[in-house]
Enzyme design. Structure first.
Site, PDB file in Angstrom:
ATOM      1  N   ARG A 173       0.844  -1.208   0.000  1.00 27.00           N
ATOM      2  CA  ARG A 173       0.000   0.000   0.000  1.00 27.00           C
ATOM      3  C   ARG A 173       0.874   1.251   0.000  1.00 27.00           C
ATOM      4  O   ARG A 173       0.656   2.179  -0.749  1.00 27.00           O
ATOM      5  CB  ARG A 173      -0.922  -0.019   1.225  1.00 27.00           C
ATOM      6  CG  ARG A 173      -2.239  -0.769   1.087  1.00 27.00           C
ATOM      7  CD  ARG A 173      -2.087  -2.195   0.631  1.00 27.00           C
ATOM      8  NE  ARG A 173      -3.358  -2.906   0.565  1.00 27.00           N
ATOM      9  CZ  ARG A 173      -3.738  -3.847   1.431  1.00 27.00           C
ATOM     10  NH1 ARG A 173      -2.948  -4.203   2.447  1.00 27.00           N
ATOM     11  NH2 ARG A 173      -4.909  -4.459   1.279  1.00 27.00           N
ATOM     12  N   ASP A 202      -0.059  -6.514  -3.491  1.00 29.58           N
ATOM     13  CA  ASP A 202      -1.484  -6.342  -3.213  1.00 29.58           C
ATOM     14  C   ASP A 202      -2.082  -5.541  -4.364  1.00 29.58           C
ATOM     15  O   ASP A 202      -1.416  -5.292  -5.377  1.00 29.58           O
ATOM     16  CB  ASP A 202      -1.702  -5.637  -1.870  1.00 29.58           C
ATOM     17  CG  ASP A 202      -2.952  -6.157  -1.161  1.00 29.58           C
ATOM     18  OD1 ASP A 202      -4.058  -5.971  -1.700  1.00 29.58           O
ATOM     19  OD2 ASP A 202      -2.815  -6.770  -0.086  1.00 29.58           O
ATOM     20  N   HIS A 290      -6.690  -9.902  -4.018  1.00 26.68           N
ATOM     21  CA  HIS A 290      -5.685  -8.856  -3.795  1.00 26.68           C
ATOM     22  C   HIS A 290      -4.619  -8.862  -4.891  1.00 26.68           C
ATOM     23  O   HIS A 290      -3.428  -8.673  -4.611  1.00 26.68           O
ATOM     24  CB  HIS A 290      -5.036  -9.034  -2.423  1.00 26.68           C
ATOM     25  CG  HIS A 290      -5.949  -8.727  -1.268  1.00 26.68           C
ATOM     26  ND1 HIS A 290      -6.168  -7.455  -0.812  1.00 26.68           N
ATOM     27  CD2 HIS A 290      -6.706  -9.545  -0.489  1.00 26.68           C
ATOM     28  CE1 HIS A 290      -7.019  -7.492   0.207  1.00 26.68           C
ATOM     29  NE2 HIS A 290      -7.371  -8.752   0.413  1.00 26.68           N
ATOM     30  N   ASP A 349      -6.881 -14.617   1.396  1.00 28.93           N
ATOM     31  CA  ASP A 349      -7.939 -13.944   2.146  1.00 28.93           C
ATOM     32  C   ASP A 349      -8.780 -13.067   1.237  1.00 28.93           C
ATOM     33  O   ASP A 349      -8.354 -12.669   0.148  1.00 28.93           O
ATOM     34  CB  ASP A 349      -7.334 -13.090   3.256  1.00 28.93           C
ATOM     35  CG  ASP A 349      -6.438 -11.981   2.699  1.00 28.93           C
ATOM     36  OD1 ASP A 349      -5.601 -12.295   1.835  1.00 28.93           O
ATOM     37  OD2 ASP A 349      -6.567 -10.824   3.120  1.00 28.93           O
ATOM     38  N   GLU A 350      -9.983 -12.758   1.682  1.00 26.05           N
ATOM     39  CA  GLU A 350     -10.849 -11.738   1.089  1.00 26.05           C
ATOM     40  C   GLU A 350     -10.949 -11.856  -0.435  1.00 26.05           C
ATOM     41  O   GLU A 350     -10.622 -10.942  -1.185  1.00 26.05           O
ATOM     42  CB  GLU A 350     -10.339 -10.343   1.483  1.00 26.05           C
ATOM     43  CG  GLU A 350     -10.381 -10.124   2.996  1.00 26.05           C
ATOM     44  CD  GLU A 350      -9.892  -8.745   3.420  1.00 26.05           C
ATOM     45  OE1 GLU A 350     -10.313  -8.274   4.483  1.00 26.05           O
ATOM     46  OE2 GLU A 350      -9.086  -8.133   2.684  1.00 26.05           O
ATOM     47  N   TRP A 416      -6.636 -14.647  11.886  1.00 27.71           N
ATOM     48  CA  TRP A 416      -6.763 -13.199  12.048  1.00 27.71           C
ATOM     49  C   TRP A 416      -8.186 -12.734  12.308  1.00 27.71           C
ATOM     50  O   TRP A 416      -8.405 -11.692  12.925  1.00 27.71           O
ATOM     51  CB  TRP A 416      -6.207 -12.471  10.827  1.00 27.71           C
ATOM     52  CG  TRP A 416      -7.090 -12.523   9.603  1.00 27.71           C
ATOM     53  CD1 TRP A 416      -7.201 -13.533   8.704  1.00 27.71           C
ATOM     54  CD2 TRP A 416      -7.980 -11.487   9.143  1.00 27.71           C
ATOM     55  NE1 TRP A 416      -8.092 -13.217   7.710  1.00 27.71           N
ATOM     56  CE2 TRP A 416      -8.589 -11.966   7.951  1.00 27.71           C
ATOM     57  CE3 TRP A 416      -8.316 -10.221   9.620  1.00 27.71           C
ATOM     58  CZ2 TRP A 416      -9.523 -11.206   7.235  1.00 27.71           C
ATOM     59  CZ3 TRP A 416      -9.241  -9.461   8.912  1.00 27.71           C
ATOM     60  CH2 TRP A 416      -9.835  -9.954   7.723  1.00 27.71           C
ATOM     61  N   TYR A 443      -3.411  -6.396  15.238  1.00 28.40           N
ATOM     62  CA  TYR A 443      -3.280  -5.539  14.059  1.00 28.40           C
ATOM     63  C   TYR A 443      -2.767  -4.185  14.539  1.00 28.40           C
ATOM     64  O   TYR A 443      -3.539  -3.301  14.905  1.00 28.40           O
ATOM     65  CB  TYR A 443      -4.612  -5.418  13.325  1.00 28.40           C
ATOM     66  CG  TYR A 443      -4.810  -6.478  12.259  1.00 28.40           C
ATOM     67  CD1 TYR A 443      -4.255  -7.747  12.389  1.00 28.40           C
ATOM     68  CD2 TYR A 443      -5.556  -6.221  11.110  1.00 28.40           C
ATOM     69  CE1 TYR A 443      -4.420  -8.727  11.424  1.00 28.40           C
ATOM     70  CE2 TYR A 443      -5.743  -7.195  10.134  1.00 28.40           C
ATOM     71  CZ  TYR A 443      -5.166  -8.438  10.305  1.00 28.40           C
ATOM     72  OH  TYR A 443      -5.336  -9.406   9.338  1.00 28.40           O
ATOM     73  N   TRP A 482      -0.641  -3.032   8.483  1.00 21.61           N
ATOM     74  CA  TRP A 482      -1.146  -2.787   7.131  1.00 21.61           C
ATOM     75  C   TRP A 482      -1.044  -1.298   6.864  1.00 21.61           C
ATOM     76  O   TRP A 482      -1.334  -0.476   7.738  1.00 21.61           O
ATOM     77  CB  TRP A 482      -2.592  -3.276   7.008  1.00 21.61           C
ATOM     78  CG  TRP A 482      -2.721  -4.739   7.329  1.00 21.61           C
ATOM     79  CD1 TRP A 482      -3.111  -5.304   8.497  1.00 21.61           C
ATOM     80  CD2 TRP A 482      -2.416  -5.827   6.446  1.00 21.61           C
ATOM     81  NE1 TRP A 482      -3.081  -6.676   8.410  1.00 21.61           N
ATOM     82  CE2 TRP A 482      -2.652  -7.027   7.170  1.00 21.61           C
ATOM     83  CE3 TRP A 482      -1.968  -5.909   5.129  1.00 21.61           C
ATOM     84  CZ2 TRP A 482      -2.466  -8.285   6.606  1.00 21.61           C
ATOM     85  CZ3 TRP A 482      -1.772  -7.161   4.576  1.00 21.61           C
ATOM     86  CH2 TRP A 482      -2.023  -8.330   5.302  1.00 21.61           C
ATOM     87  N   THR A 483      -0.666  -0.918   5.654  1.00 22.81           N
ATOM     88  CA  THR A 483      -0.194   0.451   5.451  1.00 22.81           C
ATOM     89  C   THR A 483      -1.084   1.308   4.561  1.00 22.81           C
ATOM     90  O   THR A 483      -0.604   2.257   3.950  1.00 22.81           O
ATOM     91  CB  THR A 483       1.242   0.426   4.889  1.00 22.81           C
ATOM     92  OG1 THR A 483       1.254  -0.253   3.628  1.00 22.81           O
ATOM     93  CG2 THR A 483       2.190  -0.242   5.854  1.00 22.81           C
ATOM     94  N   GLU A 484      -2.383   1.014   4.494  1.00 23.21           N
ATOM     95  CA  GLU A 484      -3.270   1.905   3.753  1.00 23.21           C
ATOM     96  C   GLU A 484      -3.117   3.352   4.225  1.00 23.21           C
ATOM     97  O   GLU A 484      -3.157   4.292   3.428  1.00 23.21           O
ATOM     98  CB  GLU A 484      -4.730   1.474   3.920  1.00 23.21           C
ATOM     99  CG  GLU A 484      -5.090   0.194   3.187  1.00 23.21           C
ATOM    100  CD  GLU A 484      -4.930  -1.037   4.049  1.00 23.21           C
ATOM    101  OE1 GLU A 484      -5.562  -2.059   3.752  1.00 23.21           O
ATOM    102  OE2 GLU A 484      -4.154  -0.985   5.030  1.00 23.21           O
TER     103      GLU A 484
END
Length: 764
Positions: A173, A202, A290, A349-350, A416, A443, A482-484
């Protein structure tokens, strides 16, 4: 003192017990400044003193480790300690095969000699870190000119309880320099972590050179600014830690783009740097979801050659296309050439599987393979990759979603999703090992507050539901950033530290004592200052919302002795030029913004505090027919904010208090509690509201705690002046999806927070 002429055995015994208790208390108060604290510590008498002539020697098996220890003194002495081969040195490294754990060690310090013993290089490196923590903090800074450095005499025997002690950084990110990654690895080594999970790809960026697919970095490593960057830039107006790092902008095809990537050689060098510090780098190439950074460069990877963000997640790669599987194998073949780690992380994931459900090719494949759900198709892809990993001599690791549809027992599961609380049990039942990485509290990218350190420190890595025979299937834990919204190294430091130290002690498995840990942490903050780590400064002892009747003395003190509290009253951010807070007396309502400042100008978190002058709220008229508990209006949907709650509720019911029905644990929903709270005595009441997501509390029509918005679990608190009797009570709560958190406590006159008795609540 115990004397031999005591006549009564009972007196003698009581005195012995009293002395032992005193010694125990003394030991707790005077523990060595070590984090994580070793399993066995026997204090000695006196100190050992290093000089520039102190020789490091011992078994040649530890030739590299001798150099590591010698180098610790370079900044203070101006040169490393001398190292000798098979020399009866004053500092001796010995190979001890009786130590069974590869990371176990013994450290013995007397006034005359230091002996480090281990059965493996890993254990010796960890022993060196223990010795490093016993050295003065200024050992970390370049000063030179010293000729003596002392450490206390002690005997230590130690080994970790968990084999996986990890941290994670998302470089996709937002991007980070190799120098920062190395500095983070140094911090990991200091606190005895051994796994660095590097999230390399990602939707927002592809950060690793893949020679067979050069467009992944030529195109996929660069992007224009997005909506998350807009939020970061907005926050940067008050906090420079959010200013997007200008080093990662460049002009490309006539427009400014953000990004960067690491070459394979750079990453190989990083792997070697980490390995020399007992740290294994675990690469993650997240798929099948992702993957937009890859799909945008190689459109054949998606089922319909398009790429977009859907309602929840992004377009995944298409497992029904044979070329996709070939692509994945090509990628991981090059990844395995860079990273020699036992485990390779595939993410998993997701995944927006609705794309596959609309694909004719996927429907044909599912029918051909006897699959009934898209979850089974995802499992087929993950299992195909796991088989490929095995052929290459590696093991697959994935987020806990890879359990859906079935996974091989040889894969590792990284848990998670706290709302999928049974996932560790399911994994263990399937034969998998589990790494605990729950979004709450591990997190670290979530904004920390006063509860973050104790939550991290006290989190139970082994769920109570795990049978004793299966507890060894939990192999450790990991914190994730996580670096959003993390665009700078300073912000990453702030999020990691000091929470990493709390996690280090939790993962090491030594006997926990949070009060002792907090005392030891003070010394480590000094060390982190010396190392120029931009850690989060301790919270100020504040509420968000105070109530007073006549006047109030505002006297706030930081736990850091060298910090000053500065404040503003006009809504602006406190600066070093703002007035110092010193016993301010308020006689009218006032909003203050305050923050702690260190002598070097570094500012802690800004606290927005309301001081409300208010009379005691008069009781509400008694209802004609009061009922027990609170009325609840229930909506089968969520809203973005409590102010947006509208429309007719889907149902109404009564609860005994602030309780969420068990059947609502994984759904998105909204609840509005209405009724009365019957306070037994008049005075100032404090309420503590913890929620995930939005919640707003009003008592007697006054807003007490505002925890609105979508966020991870956090506490907001506040006070209200109440007359004895029945007061109006309202609480709006929104759960946006996932596992909920809602808790309300109260206190009065400085008492400890506690649950509100159910009999206090009534309704109309």
């Amino acid at each position: 003192m115990i004397r031999s002429h005591f006549r009564q055995q009972r007196i003698f015994a009581v005195t012995i017990v009293g002395l032992l208790c005193s010694l125990c208390s003394y030991a707790q108060q005077n523990q060595l400044p070590l984090i994580p604290y070793p399993n066995k510590v026997v204090p000695g008498r006196g100190n050992f003193t290093f000089t520039p002539q102190t020789v490091v020697a011992g078994n040649d098996f530890f030739s590299n480790e001798k150099l590591v220890l010698a180098e610790l003194f370079s900044k203070s002495f101006g040169k490393p300690l001398p190292v000798k081969k098979d020399y009866p040195g004053i500092v001796q490294m010995n190979l001890d095969r009786r130590i069974t754990d590869p990371e176990g060690y013994k450290l013995t310090i007397t006034t005359q000699q230091i002996t480090l013993q281990a059965a493996d290089r890993a254990g010796m490196l960890i022993a060196i870190q223990t010795l490093r923590q016993l050295l003065p903090a200024d050992i970390e800074s370049a000063q030179g000119g010293k000729n003596k450095i002392s450490v206390p005499a002690v005997a230590i025997e130690d080994q970790p309880a968990f084999s996986w002690r990890g941290t994670h950084l998302d470089v996709s990110r937002h991007f980070f320099t190799l120098d920062y990654l190395k500095r983070h690895i140094d911090l990991m080594a200091l606190y005895k972590f051994n796994k660095f999970h590097l999230h390399l790809t990602d939707d927002q960026g592809w950060r690793v050179e893949i020679k067979k697919y050069p467009k992944l970095t030529e195109e996929g490593a660069w992007r224009t600014l997005n909506n998350q960057d807009s939020i970061v830039m907005s926050r940067s107006k008050e906090n420079p830690d959010f200013i997007i790092d200008p080093r990662f902008f460049r002009q490309k095809n006539g427009r400014e783009v953000y990004g960067g990537f690491y070459t394979q050689q750079e990453l190989k060098d990083l792997v070697a740097y980490a390995a020399a510090r007992n740290i294994e780098i675990i690469p993650e190439i997240d798929m099948p979801g992702h993957m937009m950074a890859a799909i945008n460069s190689y459109m054949f990877l998606s089922c319909d050659s398009t790429s977009s963000f859907g309602k929840f997640f992004s377009t995944p790669i298409c497992p029904c296309n044979p070329a996709t599987l070939d692509f994945a194998k090509d990628i991981f073949t090059e990844i395995m050439d860079i990273f020699p780690s036992t485990y390779i992380h595939i993410g998993g994931d997701e995944v927006e599987r609705s794309h596959w459900e609309r694909s004719a090719a996927c429907q044909d494949m599912m029918k051909r393979e006897g699959m009934k759900t898209s979850a089974e198709l995802q499992a087929w892809f993950i299992n195909s990759m796991e088989k490929f990993f095995k052929e290459k001599g590696r093991k697959l690791i994935g987020w806990d979603e890879i359990l859906d549809g079935g996974i091989s027992s040889s894969a590792a599961i990284m848990y998670w999703r706290t709302w999928a609380g049974n996932a560790p049990n399911e994994a263990i039942k399937n034969g998998n090992v589990v790494i605990m990485s729950p979004d709450n509290p591990f997190y670290f990218s979530e904004q920390p507050d006063k509860n973050s350190l104790p939550a991290t420190y006290n989190y139970s890595l082994i769920p109570a539901s795990i049978a004793a025979k299966d507890r060894n299937r939990i192999i450790g834990g990991q914190a994730n950033v996580w670096t959003e919204y993390v665009a700078t190294e300073q912000r990453a430091d702030y999020l990691y530290m000091p929470r990493m130290t709390a996690l280090a002690e939790n993962l090491w498995g030594s006997v926990k004592n949070y009060s002792s840990y907090m005392r030891r942490l003070d010394a480590h903050l000094v060390r982190l200052d010396t190392m120029k780590v931009a850690y989060r400064m301790p919270d100020l002892p504040l509420l968000y919302n105070y109530a007073f009747i006549d006047s109030m003395l505002v006297d706030v003190r930081s736990s850091m002795s060298n910090a000053q509290i500065r404040y503003t009253t006009d809504g602006s951010a406190p600066a070093q030029s703002s007035p110092v807070l010193n016993k301010l007396v308020l006689r009218t309502s006032q909003r203050l913004r305050m923050a702690a400042f260190k002598p070097d100008g570094r500012r802690g978190d800004i606290f927005d505090v309301a001081y409300n002058k208010q009379p005691l709220a008069q009781p509400a008229p008694d209802p004609a027919k009061p009922g027990k508990g609170l009325l609840v209006e229930w909506y089968n949907r969520s809203f973005d904010s409590t102010v947006l709650i509208t429309g007719k509720p889907d149902r109404e019911f009564t609860t005994a208090g602030v309780i969420v029905p068990k059947d609502a644990e994984t759904a998105a929903f909204t609840m509005r509690y209405r009724g009365y709270i019957n306070v037994p005595t008049s005075g100032i009441y404090t309420f503590y509201l913890t929620s995930d997501d939005a919640a707003v509390l009003k008592v007697a029509g006054r807003e007490v705690a505002n925890n609105d918005g979508m966020h991870a679990p956090k506490e907001k608190n506040g006070q209200v002046a109440l007359q004895q009797g029945r007061q109006l009570f309202s609480l709006d709560f929104i759960e946006g999806g996932g596992g909920y958190t809602l808790r309300l406590l109260y206190s009065k006159d400085g008492s400890e927070p506690k649950e509100i008795p159910a009999e206090w609540f009534s309704n109309f």
